[in-house]
Structures are given as structure tokens and as C-alpha cells.
Design a protein around this motif. Structure first.
Motif, PDB file in Angstrom:
ATOM      1  N   ASP A   1      25.240  13.275  14.140  1.00  0.00           N
ATOM      2  CA  ASP A   1      24.824  14.673  14.065  1.00  0.00           C
ATOM      3  C   ASP A   1      25.705  15.379  13.044  1.00  0.00           C
ATOM      4  O   ASP A   1      26.836  14.948  12.785  1.00  0.00           O
ATOM      5  CB  ASP A   1      24.984  15.319  15.444  1.00  0.00           C
ATOM      6  CG  ASP A   1      24.242  16.644  15.566  1.00  0.00           C
ATOM      7  OD1 ASP A   1      23.433  16.968  14.671  1.00  0.00           O
ATOM      8  OD2 ASP A   1      24.472  17.357  16.559  1.00  0.00           O
ATOM      9  N   GLU A   2      25.169  16.442  12.444  1.00  0.00           N
ATOM     10  CA  GLU A   2      25.919  17.222  11.449  1.00  0.00           C
ATOM     11  C   GLU A   2      26.502  16.292  10.385  1.00  0.00           C
ATOM     12  O   GLU A   2      27.662  16.411  10.003  1.00  0.00           O
ATOM     13  CB  GLU A   2      27.019  18.036  12.123  1.00  0.00           C
ATOM     14  CG  GLU A   2      26.498  19.011  13.157  1.00  0.00           C
ATOM     15  CD  GLU A   2      27.604  19.740  13.898  1.00  0.00           C
ATOM     16  OE1 GLU A   2      28.786  19.624  13.495  1.00  0.00           O
ATOM     17  OE2 GLU A   2      27.277  20.424  14.882  1.00  0.00           O
ATOM     18  N   SER A   3      25.686  15.369   9.905  1.00  0.00           N
ATOM     19  CA  SER A   3      26.187  14.349   8.982  1.00  0.00           C
ATOM     20  C   SER A   3      25.971  14.740   7.521  1.00  0.00           C
ATOM     21  O   SER A   3      25.139  15.587   7.197  1.00  0.00           O
ATOM     22  CB  SER A   3      25.514  13.010   9.267  1.00  0.00           C
ATOM     23  OG  SER A   3      24.144  13.072   8.983  1.00  0.00           O
ATOM     24  N   HIS A   4      26.746  14.099   6.673  1.00  0.00           N
ATOM     25  CA  HIS A   4      26.595  14.251   5.235  1.00  0.00           C
ATOM     26  C   HIS A   4      27.026  12.953   4.558  1.00  0.00           C
ATOM     27  O   HIS A   4      27.811  12.186   5.106  1.00  0.00           O
ATOM     28  CB  HIS A   4      27.411  15.440   4.703  1.00  0.00           C
ATOM     29  CG  HIS A   4      28.884  15.335   4.983  1.00  0.00           C
ATOM     30  ND1 HIS A   4      29.445  15.766   6.159  1.00  0.00           N
ATOM     31  CD2 HIS A   4      29.889  14.817   4.243  1.00  0.00           C
ATOM     32  CE1 HIS A   4      30.758  15.530   6.127  1.00  0.00           C
ATOM     33  NE2 HIS A   4      31.050  14.959   4.980  1.00  0.00           N
TER      34      HIS A   4
ATOM     35  N   LEU B   1      26.222  15.466   0.319  1.00  0.00           N
ATOM     36  CA  LEU B   1      24.798  15.711   0.518  1.00  0.00           C
ATOM     37  C   LEU B   1      24.523  15.860   2.006  1.00  0.00           C
ATOM     38  O   LEU B   1      24.763  14.933   2.780  1.00  0.00           O
ATOM     39  CB  LEU B   1      23.973  14.559  -0.051  1.00  0.00           C
ATOM     40  CG  LEU B   1      24.259  14.177  -1.509  1.00  0.00           C
ATOM     41  CD1 LEU B   1      23.454  12.950  -1.900  1.00  0.00           C
ATOM     42  CD2 LEU B   1      23.952  15.342  -2.424  1.00  0.00           C
ATOM     43  N   VAL B   2      24.030  17.017   2.408  1.00  0.00           N
ATOM     44  CA  VAL B   2      23.775  17.280   3.823  1.00  0.00           C
ATOM     45  C   VAL B   2      22.605  16.434   4.314  1.00  0.00           C
ATOM     46  O   VAL B   2      21.535  16.417   3.705  1.00  0.00           O
ATOM     47  CB  VAL B   2      23.493  18.789   4.048  1.00  0.00           C
ATOM     48  CG1 VAL B   2      23.119  19.050   5.506  1.00  0.00           C
ATOM     49  CG2 VAL B   2      24.701  19.619   3.647  1.00  0.00           C
ATOM     50  N   LEU B   3      22.817  15.721   5.428  1.00  0.00           N
ATOM     51  CA  LEU B   3      21.788  14.883   6.030  1.00  0.00           C
ATOM     52  C   LEU B   3      21.353  15.411   7.398  1.00  0.00           C
ATOM     53  O   LEU B   3      20.261  15.134   7.844  1.00  0.00           O
ATOM     54  CB  LEU B   3      22.290  13.440   6.182  1.00  0.00           C
ATOM     55  CG  LEU B   3      22.736  12.747   4.898  1.00  0.00           C
ATOM     56  CD1 LEU B   3      23.379  11.402   5.217  1.00  0.00           C
ATOM     57  CD2 LEU B   3      21.576  12.582   3.940  1.00  0.00           C
ATOM     58  N   GLY B   4      22.233  16.113   8.089  1.00  0.00           N
ATOM     59  CA  GLY B   4      21.926  16.628   9.424  1.00  0.00           C
ATOM     60  C   GLY B   4      21.934  15.525  10.462  1.00  0.00           C
ATOM     61  O   GLY B   4      22.802  14.654  10.459  1.00  0.00           O
TER      62      GLY B   4
END
Length: 99
Positions: free
Chosen positions: A42-45, A58-61
Motif C-alpha cells: 500500500d502507498e507504494s512507489h 513513480l507513485v503506484l498506490g
């Protein structure tokens, strides 16, 4: 959650860094995993490294990574990570992992 992923139980709800077989570095909060070591972040990039410019994030979510695509999983020291100036960090991108 299954217990076949050694050590992953203690990392649930912690920030981790995952290096994939294709050389990507994905950082996020571990929310879960299964017996095949598929993981949910979660809240990944993704951190994209370059020798010419700073690290791009880079935001992945919410993100799922298949277990057969994972090379390395590591816990992130949040205090140390917060002190890094990624805009000044230069590095060669990781090459794909060959098994």
C-alpha cells in the motif's frame, strides 16, 4: 495469511523495499502475502535510478507483486530513508536478475 514466506509476518504494516527480477525497486507498506509469496503493498512507489539525474519516484498506490517476480525483500529504516536526498543520489539502474 500463510506462514511459508519466512520472516514476512514480522514485516506486515512495515515499509519494505522489493527488488523484482526485472530490476525494479518498489517501496511501500506491506499489507499482506500468501503461500506463493505474492505480496500486497500500500502507498507504494517505484524508485527509478539514473546516473544523470536524481532518483525519480513513480507513485503506484496499492500494488500487488507476484511472488515469482520477487528477488529480494528488505525492511526500510524509515528514519534513515527520510534523511536521504534522493534528488542528489545517482546510481546505475539495476540489471535484471538471472536465476
Amino acid at each position: 495469511m500463510a506462514s511459508s514466506g519466512p520472516g514476512l509476518e514480522s514485516l506486515v504494516d512495515q515499509i519494505i523495499s522489493v527488488i523484482t527480477n526485472d530490476g525494479r525497486n518498489i517501496v511501500g507498506t506491506l499489507r499482506g502475502f500468501d503461500q506463493a509469496t505474492n505480496i500486497i503493498l500500500d502507498e507504494s512507489h517505484e524508485r527509478v535510478y539514473s546516473t544523470k539525474e536524481g532518483v525519480q519516484q513513480l507513485v503506484l498506490g496499492l500494488y500487488i507483486i507476484r511472488g515469482d517476480n520477487i528477488s529480494v525483500v528488505g525492511e526500510v529504516d524509515e528514519e534513515l530513508d527520510a534523511r536521504l536526498d534522493l534528488s542528489k543520489l545517482r546510481a546505475h539502474p539495476l540489471k535484471p536478475v538471472i536465476h
